[in-house]
Design a protein around this motif. Structure first.
Motif, mmCIF file in Angstrom:
data_model
loop_
_atom_site.group_PDB
_atom_site.id
_atom_site.type_symbol
_atom_site.label_atom_id
_atom_site.label_comp_id
_atom_site.label_asym_id
_atom_site.label_seq_id
_atom_site.Cartn_x
_atom_site.Cartn_y
_atom_site.Cartn_z
ATOM 1 N N LEU A 23 -26.787 -56.272 -33.903
ATOM 2 C CA LEU A 23 -26.995 -56.062 -35.447
ATOM 3 C C LEU A 23 -27.382 -57.547 -36.001
ATOM 4 O O LEU A 23 -26.740 -58.303 -36.194
ATOM 5 C CB LEU A 23 -26.000 -55.397 -36.074
ATOM 6 N N ARG A 24 -28.697 -57.665 -36.330
ATOM 7 C CA ARG A 24 -29.189 -58.879 -37.021
ATOM 8 C C ARG A 24 -29.231 -58.682 -38.537
ATOM 9 O O ARG A 24 -30.064 -58.039 -39.215
ATOM 10 C CB ARG A 24 -30.565 -59.210 -36.303
ATOM 11 N N TYR A 25 -28.199 -59.502 -39.102
ATOM 12 C CA TYR A 25 -27.955 -59.383 -40.497
ATOM 13 C C TYR A 25 -28.943 -60.052 -41.282
ATOM 14 O O TYR A 25 -29.323 -61.273 -40.741
ATOM 15 C CB TYR A 25 -26.622 -59.582 -40.997
ATOM 16 N N PHE A 26 -29.714 -59.799 -42.399
ATOM 17 C CA PHE A 26 -30.365 -60.678 -43.164
ATOM 18 C C PHE A 26 -29.255 -61.274 -44.136
ATOM 19 O O PHE A 26 -28.441 -62.126 -43.494
ATOM 20 C CB PHE A 26 -31.597 -59.979 -43.781
ATOM 21 N N ASN A 27 -29.408 -61.218 -45.420
ATOM 22 C CA ASN A 27 -28.448 -61.901 -46.356
ATOM 23 C C ASN A 27 -27.493 -60.976 -46.877
ATOM 24 O O ASN A 27 -27.915 -60.456 -48.037
ATOM 25 C CB ASN A 27 -29.133 -62.770 -47.355
ATOM 26 N N PRO A 28 -26.204 -60.842 -46.251
ATOM 27 C CA PRO A 28 -25.264 -60.125 -46.836
ATOM 28 C C PRO A 28 -24.756 -60.493 -48.260
ATOM 29 O O PRO A 28 -24.295 -61.799 -48.146
ATOM 30 C CB PRO A 28 -24.118 -60.136 -45.748
ATOM 31 N N ILE A 29 -24.682 -59.794 -49.237
ATOM 32 C CA ILE A 29 -23.990 -60.340 -50.508
ATOM 33 C C ILE A 29 -23.264 -59.240 -51.066
ATOM 34 O O ILE A 29 -23.450 -58.074 -50.489
ATOM 35 C CB ILE A 29 -25.013 -60.887 -51.363
ATOM 36 N N GLY A 30 -22.452 -59.204 -52.249
ATOM 37 C CA GLY A 30 -21.833 -58.117 -52.949
ATOM 38 C C GLY A 30 -20.385 -57.910 -52.452
ATOM 39 O O GLY A 30 -20.088 -58.811 -51.454
ATOM 40 N N ALA A 31 -19.932 -56.950 -52.779
ATOM 41 C CA ALA A 31 -18.553 -56.488 -52.670
ATOM 42 C C ALA A 31 -18.013 -54.877 -52.809
ATOM 43 O O ALA A 31 -18.992 -54.504 -53.422
ATOM 44 C CB ALA A 31 -17.414 -57.478 -53.305
ATOM 45 N N HIS A 32 -17.202 -54.579 -52.328
ATOM 46 C CA HIS A 32 -16.801 -53.197 -52.396
ATOM 47 C C HIS A 32 -16.572 -53.065 -53.992
ATOM 48 O O HIS A 32 -16.057 -53.842 -54.694
ATOM 49 C CB HIS A 32 -15.279 -53.090 -51.813
ATOM 50 N N GLU A 33 -17.027 -51.776 -54.472
ATOM 51 C CA GLU A 33 -17.002 -51.443 -55.513
ATOM 52 C C GLU A 33 -15.455 -51.451 -56.072
ATOM 53 O O GLU A 33 -15.421 -51.623 -57.651
ATOM 54 C CB GLU A 33 -17.343 -49.988 -55.777
ATOM 55 N N SER A 34 -14.369 -51.327 -55.602
ATOM 56 C CA SER A 34 -13.099 -51.560 -56.118
ATOM 57 C C SER A 34 -12.890 -52.884 -56.572
ATOM 58 O O SER A 34 -11.768 -53.109 -57.366
ATOM 59 C CB SER A 34 -11.982 -51.132 -54.702
ATOM 60 N N GLY A 35 -13.535 -53.882 -56.120
ATOM 61 C CA GLY A 35 -13.230 -55.262 -56.565
ATOM 62 C C GLY A 35 -12.035 -55.904 -55.881
ATOM 63 O O GLY A 35 -11.324 -56.844 -56.163
ATOM 64 N N GLU A 36 -11.653 -55.043 -54.782
ATOM 65 C CA GLU A 36 -10.171 -55.447 -53.888
ATOM 66 C C GLU A 36 -10.681 -56.404 -52.948
ATOM 67 O O GLU A 36 -9.722 -57.237 -52.583
ATOM 68 C CB GLU A 36 -9.591 -54.216 -53.171
#
Ligand code: WQD
Length: 345
Positions: A178-191
């Motif tokens: 799996l060739r990822y481009f630019n992963p960003i962000g986080a789980h909605e829980s903030g955990e």
């Protein structure tokens, strides 16, 4: 009995988000991690989100004997999702030997142990960096891969070549890259979220740390590229969308739908955003005016990278669903929550 999946690097940024999606899909998860660039308290955070505590094995995959012992212990696993790798592009240029040793020994030892124990399925965490500076856009999986600019990127390209040879030689073995481009962000829980060691290399954590007052200002590496506003364009993808794609890839292996020994899929949204557009989105979402300065280009940066997403859509039945504002909002919430509960590193 629910299928057991070994997740190497499962305490890391993308690994932990994938573990959550695996648990939500009733897989039994065993995390292998050496904790060199992650924390064991991620296990507890995963449990607080899912109500399930994944099994944890602390293992340095560069240790061939220990790797074989731990995989033997879990020889009833259906497959491995392999995230374990060092991934700082700049650091890899300074320490190429560390990167080739860590990323390739870990891969080879895992594959060897799987072969010894008849674990025949493998999903590999690769990167769009294998495309180098693309000659055409959007980038399809058939785009000629080039010599990546960094040793980090080259370990990903070499790993895919190893997997191709391995899958051809051992015909019962199936692999998806799996060739990822630019992963960003986080789980909605903030955990859980991205926890770069030291000064962040990547744009998003640098923005959130600047807004949190940990960094004085963001340096924007060049605005003289041939793009809409002169700043480079990237295909940012929400880490949760990315995690869900791994589950889809796993089901493709379970349902034995593979059409070739090694299949590769781009994981992006198909939309490109410039650095300035990301900054503008952050300011809109957070209500904070970001302190930044336009400086010279960063060596190795390419003007534009964004994915053709048709193959993943048709073959995996997967498409990214979350937009840039949601990615940025989740990254900022993670930064605020994490900082509120720990001291800055
Ligand atoms: C994005 C844009 C920078 C920081 C890398 C790896 C790739 C993957 C994702 C692992 C670029 C600009 C950045 C800053 C800036 N990693 N920028 N100031 O370089 O596209 O990809 O990370 O798999 O393999 O190559 O991501 O976030 O570093 O940069 O102006 O302080 O933001 O110039 O245009 P990149 P990035």
């Amino acid at each position: 009995m629910n299928k057991k999946i070994i997740v190497t690097g499962g305490c890391g940024y993308i690994g932990s988000h994938t573990v959550i999606e695996l648990i939500k899909n009733n897989f039994q998860v065993v995390i292998f991690d050496d904790l060199s660039n992650s924390s064991q308290d991620t296990i507890g955070r995963i449990e607080s989100i899912t109500g399930v505590r994944p099994v944890f094995e602390q293992v340095d995959l560069k240790d061939v004997n220990h790797t074989s012992q731990v995989i033997l212990k879990h020889k009833n696993a259906f497959g491995v999702i392999h995230f374990a790798a060092h991934k700082a592009v700049g650091e890899s240029v300074q320490k190429p030997l560390d990167y080739y040793q860590n990323n390739l020994y870990s891969l080879l030892n895992t594959l060897k142990a799987q072969h010894e124990n008849g674990i025949q399925n493998f999903i590999f965490s690769s990167s769009a960096t294998v495309y180098g500076n693309p000659k055409s856009l959007p980038i399809t999986e058939n785009n000629q891969t080039q010599r990546p600019f960094s040793p980090y990127g080259n370990t990903k390209k070499m790993a895919e070549e190893i997997l191709e040879d391995f899958s051809k030689a051992y015909t019962d073995f199936s692999a998806i890259s799996l060739r990822y481009f630019n992963p960003i962000g986080a789980h909605e829980s903030g955990e859980i979220g991205e926890l770069p060691n030291g000064i962040p290399n990547n744009l998003m954590p640098y923005i959130t740390q600047t807004a949190a007052g940990i960094r004085e200002k963001l340096m924007v590496f060049g605005n003289d590229y041939d793009t809409t506003d002169g700043t480079p364009i990237r295909d940012y993808i929400h880490v949760v969308d990315l995690a869900k794609a791994h589950v889809k890839a796993l089901f493709r292996l379970i349902e034995n739908k593979q059409e070739q020994a090694l299949e590769t899929f781009n994981l992006g949204t198909g939309n490109g955003f410039s650095v300035m557009e990301v900054i503008e989105s952050f300011e809109r979402v957070s209500g904070i005016k970001l302190n930044y300065e336009i400086v010279g280009r960063r060596p190795g940066d390419v003007p534009q990278l964004f994915a053709a997403t048709d193959l993943a859509h048709h073959k995996l039945g997967w498409k990214a669903e979350l937009g840039l504002d949601e990615m940025i909002d989740s990254a900022w919430r993670w930064e605020q929550k994490y900082r509120a509960t720990t001291t800055a590193k």
